[in-house]
Design a protein around this motif. Structure first.
Motif, PDB file in Angstrom:
ATOM      1  N   SER B  61      28.848  16.398  18.025  1.00 23.13           N
ATOM      2  CA  SER B  61      29.202  15.695  16.792  1.00 23.13           C
ATOM      3  C   SER B  61      28.040  14.828  16.343  1.00 23.13           C
ATOM      4  O   SER B  61      27.180  14.451  17.145  1.00 23.13           O
ATOM      5  CB  SER B  61      30.457  14.841  16.982  1.00 23.13           C
ATOM      6  OG  SER B  61      30.229  13.838  17.939  1.00 23.13           O
ATOM      7  N   LYS B  92      30.304  15.031  11.516  1.00 27.09           N
ATOM      8  CA  LYS B  92      30.261  16.494  11.590  1.00 27.09           C
ATOM      9  C   LYS B  92      30.529  16.866  13.042  1.00 27.09           C
ATOM     10  O   LYS B  92      29.909  16.311  13.949  1.00 27.09           O
ATOM     11  CB  LYS B  92      28.876  17.020  11.199  1.00 27.09           C
ATOM     12  CG  LYS B  92      28.551  16.859   9.739  1.00 27.09           C
ATOM     13  CD  LYS B  92      27.139  17.367   9.484  1.00 27.09           C
ATOM     14  CE  LYS B  92      26.680  16.971   8.088  1.00 27.09           C
ATOM     15  NZ  LYS B  92      25.258  17.223   7.885  1.00 27.09           N
ATOM     16  N   SER B  94      31.164  20.092  15.921  1.00 27.88           N
ATOM     17  CA  SER B  94      31.018  21.513  16.235  1.00 27.88           C
ATOM     18  C   SER B  94      31.644  21.738  17.603  1.00 27.88           C
ATOM     19  O   SER B  94      31.300  21.063  18.575  1.00 27.88           O
ATOM     20  CB  SER B  94      29.527  21.866  16.254  1.00 27.88           C
ATOM     21  OG  SER B  94      29.370  23.179  16.727  1.00 27.88           O
ATOM     22  N   ASP B  99      33.708  24.402  13.249  1.00 31.49           N
ATOM     23  CA  ASP B  99      32.890  23.286  12.786  1.00 31.49           C
ATOM     24  C   ASP B  99      33.602  22.593  11.628  1.00 31.49           C
ATOM     25  O   ASP B  99      34.168  23.258  10.759  1.00 31.49           O
ATOM     26  CB  ASP B  99      31.524  23.788  12.303  1.00 31.49           C
ATOM     27  CG  ASP B  99      30.737  24.458  13.431  1.00 31.49           C
ATOM     28  OD1 ASP B  99      31.184  24.345  14.582  1.00 31.49           O
ATOM     29  OD2 ASP B  99      29.711  25.072  13.139  1.00 31.49           O
TER      30      ASP B  99
END
Lengths: 518, 276
Positions: B61, B92, B94, B99
Motif C-alpha cells: 500500500s 493505493k 495492491s 488493486d
C-alpha cells in the motif's frame, strides 16, 4: 401400423412426462415452511451451542441429520452415516534441538534465540551434511533452478526466504508480487522432491533487516499467545514431513563466516539468476523437531440415494451443505446473548439439503444417477469437511458428475437468489436456469467464481463442476443475532425446490458436464 | 622532506577546517510560530506479508497525504499547542484480491490537539474529532506525524541521545502498547534544499503488545521491530524540514473465538515527511 406406433410412442411420452411432472410435484409438495422451520429451529437452537467444530453441539446436530437421512431412506456408506474428518491442533513438542559441527567443533543452538520450527515440520531427527541451495527454487517456467548440478539426497538444505529480485518490478518472478515459489511451504515441497531430509530457512538478508529465527509463533514460545489460539488443521498424509526450521543470524554467521558473506552470495544470485549452491565442507547438522497432534476430529454426515439405472447409478451427484457454525462468545456479559446460532449460516442450507432428501424419499420414481447428500463439518475453520472429503472420497471422484452447494439460503428478498460458480459450470447453469422457470427466482450471478468462499470450491479444485446457492449477505452474518426468527422461510422453501428440480434433472441425465478452468 | 612538510601542513589545514565545525555544539529545539500552519507532504509505503500455513500473502500500500500542523499558542510553561489534521489522504493498495485506490474522506480534518515541549515531546494529547476506533483506523486517532524528540543538552556532531517512548492505543475494545527506544545521532550541518540544516540519524528498537475483542473474536498481538531514519532540521527556524524513516516490524496476531488463528505478519514501511 406406423401410425399406431407413433401414437403409442406419443402416449408413452405423455405418460412419462406426466409421471415426471407429477413426481417432481410430489417432491415439491413435500417441501414446505413447517418442514424448514422444524429443521432450522432445531439446528439453530441454543442447546446446540453454536455448532462449533468440534463440539458436543455439533455431534448432536450430526446425529440429528443422520437420523433424518435414515428416515428418508438414504443409505449409509461403509455401514455408517458418518465420515470421520481427522483434524486437530499441532502443538510444539519438548524435544527440539539444532547443532552444527563445524570442523569438529560442535555448536548447540537455542530454540527461539537461534532456531524455531515451522508448523509443517516433521517429527524426525536428522544428522546430515548441509547444502546451501539459494532460494530453494526449481521453477522450470522461469528457467530457474537452485538445485541444478547439486545433490541434496540425504542432506539438510539451507534456503533463503522469498525469491530472487524481490523488489524488482521487472523480476521474472512476477515483478514485485510474490509467486508461490516464495512460500516456505513450496520450498519444503521442492526440497522433499529432491531428497533432502531437513530444511533450514533464513530470512533473506539483502531485503530484510530482521534476521531473527521467526519460524511459527508457537504459544509455548510466546509471552502472550494463548494455547487455544493454535489453529485446527486437517490430518491427512498429504506428503512426507521432514524437520523444517527457521534459523537466525548467528547460525548463518557460523556457516557462512558472516551474514555479509551470505548477502554477497544472495546479491550474486539476484544479479545473474544463476544458482550459487554448494555443500558446506566439514559441516554436519544435527536437527530434531517434535510436534504433538491433539486430535479434535469431527464428522461429515453422509447419506446415499442410490440411482435406479443399473449403469448410471455408479455416477453420483453430490448435494452438500455445511452444518457447523462458530460456537459461542467466550467473553460476554451475563445478560448478553453469547451463542452464535447460525440460523442462516448454515442451518438454512443444511435444512434445505434435508428437505431435498425428504422430498426425494416421497417420490415413487428414483433418479437414474445416485445422489450423495453430505453435511460438512469444519467449513468455518477453512472448508475442512469438504477438503477432507475430496481427498478421501467415499465414492470415487471420477464418478462424481456435479456438486450443488447450499450455504446461507434463508435471507433477503424472496425474489432473488445468488448462484455462484455458474460461469465455470455452464451446463449446470443452463439446467438450473431452466428449472428456475418453474420456481421464479431472479438469478443473480456473482463474479466471485468458484473461489474459496464455501465447500463447492474444493470440488471445483478437483475438476468437478458445481453451483453454489446463496441468498446473500446480511447484517447478522457471524453475529449472535443470526437467529431462526430472522429467516425468510418461504424463500428457503423456494431454494430447496429449485435445488430439488435441478438435482432431479442432473440425476436423470446421462451427460458429463464441463468445468471451465480459470 | 619538503614534500612531507607540505603533506603535514595540508593535513593540519584539513583538520583545522573540520574541527571547528565538529566542535560546535547545538541546542536543537522546535520553534513554531503562533497561528501559522505547517504543511507536510507525507508518503507511507507499506509492504505487509501475512503467513498462513506456510503460505504468504503480500499486501502493498501507499498512502499519500498532506498533514496540517497549526500552532494555536503557548502554554505558561512554554510548550506549544498544536492542532494536527489531514488535508488530504489517498491510499493505493495492491493485494492478491486486487488493486484499489481509496480517498480517505472520513479521516480528513479530524483534529488532534497536542501540547508539545520545545524539544518535541508530547506532553498532552486530546482527540478533538475522533474517528471510530477499529483495527484499521485506530492510528488515525493519533497525530499522523511523530516529531523526533531532541536532546535536553547541547549536542556536538557525532554525539547521540536516547529517547524512550511508550504509547498506548485504544482500539476495538482493547489496548495496544507500543514502545520504542530511539537513539539519535547528530551527523552535522548540511545544506538541504538550499537550507542549512542539521542532519540527524536515528536507530530505533520497537515493541508492540496488546489485546482486543470484536464480536466474540478475542485477539492478541505481539512483536518487535527496527527502524532507521534520517532527519533534516532547520535549527535556525526550529523546524523539521524532512524526515525519512525505514521500519521493519515483525508481529504475530493470534485470535480465539469464532476462529482460532495465529498469523505471523511482517510490515516494512518507509515514512517520508517533507515540509512544503
Amino acid at each position: 401400423m406406423y401410425k399406431n406406433i407413433l401414437l403409442l410412442l406419443f402416449v408413452s411420452l405423455l405418460f412419462f412426462a406426466g409421471c415426471t411432472s407429477s413426481e417432481i410435484q410430489t417432491g415439491e409438495d413435500a417441501i414446505n415452511v413447517s418442514l424448514l422451520q422444524k429443521y432450522i429451529f432445531f439446528l439453530a437452537s441454543d442447546s446446540l451451542m453454536g455448532r462449533d467444530t468440534p463440539s458436543p453441539g455439533l455431534d448432536t446436530a450430526a446425529i440429528f441429520i443422520a437420523e433424518e437421512f435414515k428416515n428418508d431412506g438414504l443409505k449409509p456408506i461403509n455401514s455408517s452415516y458418518f465420515q470421520r474428518v481427522k483434524m486437530g491442533k499441532i502443538k510444539l513438542g519438548s524435544n527440539n534441538h539444532l547443532a552444527a559441527t563445524i570442523n569438529d567443533k560442535k555448536i548447540n543452538y537455542k530454540i527461539k534465540t537461534d532456531f524455531t520450527p515451522f508448523e509443517m515440520t516433521g517429527n524426525k531427527e536428522v544428522n546430515a551434511p548441509v547444502v546451501f541451495v539459494g532460494y530453494g527454487i526449481d521453477a522450470p517456467k522461469f528457467n530457474y533452478n537452485d538445485y541444478a548440478g547439486i545433490d541434496v539426497k540425504g542432506k539438510v538444505v539451507f534456503v533463503l526466504r522469498h525469491e530472487p529480485e524481490e523488489d524488482n518490478p521487472e523480476s521474472i518472478f512476477d515483478g514485485k508480487k510474490a509467486t508461490h515459489y516464495s512460500s516456505v511451504d513450496k520450498k519444503v515441497e521442492i526440497a522433499i522432491e529432491k531428497g533432502a531430509v531437513g530444511v533450514m530457512v533464513i530470512q533473506d538478508p539483502l531485503n530484510h533487516s530482521m534476521l531473527n529465527p521467526r519460524g511459527f509463533p508457537w504459544p509455548s514460545l510466546s509471552k502472550l499467545i494463548p494455547e487455544d489460539a493454535l489453529p485446527l488443521s486437517l490430518d491427512f498424509n498429504e506428503r512426507e514431513k521432514i524437520p523444517v526450521v527457521q534459523v537466525g543470524a548467528d547460525v548463518a554467521a557460523d556457516l557462512f563466516g558472516s551474514v555479509e558473506k551470505l548477502k554477497e552470495i544472495q546479491s550474486s544470485i539476484d544479479k545473474d539468476l544463476k544458482p550459487a549452491s554448494f555443500e558446506f565442507k566439514n559441516v554436519l547438522i544435527s536437527l530434531k523437531t517434535e510436534t504433538e497432534f491433539l486430535d479434535q476430529s469431527a464428522k461429515n454426515v453422509v447419506g446415499l440415494l442410490e440411482g435406479s439405472d443399473p449403469e448410471l447409478k455408479e455416477e453420483v451427484l453430490v448435494i452438500g451443505a455445511h452444518y457447523d457454525h462458530v460456537g459461542v462468545m467466550k467473553k460476554h456479559r451475563d445478560d448478553e446473548d453469547y451463542i452464535f446460532n447460525g440460523a442462516d449460516d448454515n442451518a438454512s442450507g443444511t435444512s434445505c439439503l434435508l428437505s431435498v432428501a425428504a422430498a426425494l424419499s416421497k417420490m415413487d420414481t428414483k433418479p437414474k444417477r445416485s445422489i450423495l447428500f453430505i453435511a460438512f463439518c469444519g467449513e468455518e475453520k477453512g472448508l475442512f469437511g469438504s477438503k477432507y472429503y475430496v481427498e478421501n472420497p467415499l465414492i470415487p471422484l471420477e464418478n462424481t458428475v456435479a456438486m450443488l452447494n447450499l450455504d446461507m439460503t434463508g435471507r433477503n428478498s424472496i425474489d432473488s437468489l445468488f448462484i455462484e460458480a455458474a460461469d465455470v459450470s455452464p451446463e449446470l447453469k443452463e439446467i438450473n436456469e431452466k428449472e428456475n422457470e418453474a420456481v421464479g427466482f431472479t438469478l443473480l450471478y456473482s463474479s466471485n467464481i468458484g473461489s474459496g468462499r464455501s465447500d463447492h470450491a474444493n470440488f471445483i479444485k478437483k475438476g468437478i463442476p458445481a453451483l453454489f446457492y446463496f441468498s446473500g449477505m446480511h447484517p447478522d452474518y457471524h453475529k449472535v443475532s443470526d437467529n431462526p426468527d430472522k429467516i425468510n422461510y418461504p424463500k428457503a422453501v423456494k431454494v430447496a425446490k429449485l435445488v430439488l428440480r435441478t438435482a432431479w434433472q442432473i440425476a436423470n441425465d446421462n451427460k458429463k458436464y464441463s468445468l471451465i478452468k480459470k | 622532506m619538503k614534500n612531507l612538510l607540505k603533506i603535514a601542513t595540508l593535513s593540519a589545514i584539513v583538520l583545522l577546517t573540520a574541527f571547528p565545525a565538529a566542535a560546535q555544539s547545538y541546542k536543537i529545539k522546535y520553534n513554531f510560530e503562533t497561528d501559522k500552519s505547517y504543511l507536510y507532504d507525507y508518503t507511507m509505503t507499506n509492504k505487509m506479508t501475512q503467513e498462513v500455513m506456510g503460505n504468504e500473502m503480500k499486501f502493498d500500500s501507499e498512502l499519500n497525504a498532506i498533514i496540517r500542523m497549526q500552532k494555536q499558542g503557548d502554554t505558561e510553561s512554554g510548550n506549544s499547542i498544536l492542532i494536527t489534521s489531514l488535508d488530504s489522504a489517498t491510499v493505493k493498495t495492491s493485494s492478491p484480491m486486487g488493486d484499489t485506490t481509496m480517498v480517505m474522506t472520513d479521516m480528513l480534518g479530524k483534529r488532534i490537539k497536542l501540547e508539545i515541549s520545545p524539544l518535541g515531546k508530547i506532553v498532552t494529547r486530546e482527540v478533538l474529532d475522533s474517528v471510530e476506533a477499529s483495527l484499521m483506523n485506530a492510528q488515525f486517532n493519533r497525530e499522523t506525524i511523530s516529531l523526533p524528540e531532541m536532546s535536553e543538552n547541547e549536542i556536538k556532531p557525532g554525539e547521540s541521545w536516547t529517547v524512550d517512548k511508550v504509547d498506548s492505543v485504544e482500539t476495538a475494545g482493547g489496548v495496544f502498547i507500543n514502545t520504542s527506544k530511539n537513539v539519535y545521532t547528530l551527523v552535522g550541518k548540511e545544506s538541504y534544499k538550499n537550507y542549512e540544516c542539521l542532519k540527524i540519524t536515528s536507530v530505533s528498537e520497537l515493541t508492540i503488545e496488546g489485546n482486543a475483542s470484536m464480536q466474540g473474536f478475542d485477539f492478541v498481538a505481539e512483536g518487535t521491530g527496527k527502524a532507521t531514519g534520517t532527519i533534516y532540521f532547520d535549527n535556525e527556524k526550529g523546524l523539521l524540514k524532512e524526515m525519512v524513516q525505514n521500519m521493519e516490524l515483525q508481529f504475530n496476531l493470534a485470535g480465539t473465538g469464532q476462529q482460532n488463528i495465529i498469523i505471523p505478519i511482517t510490515q516494512e514501511m518507509t515514512n517520508t515527511y517533507t515540509l512544503k
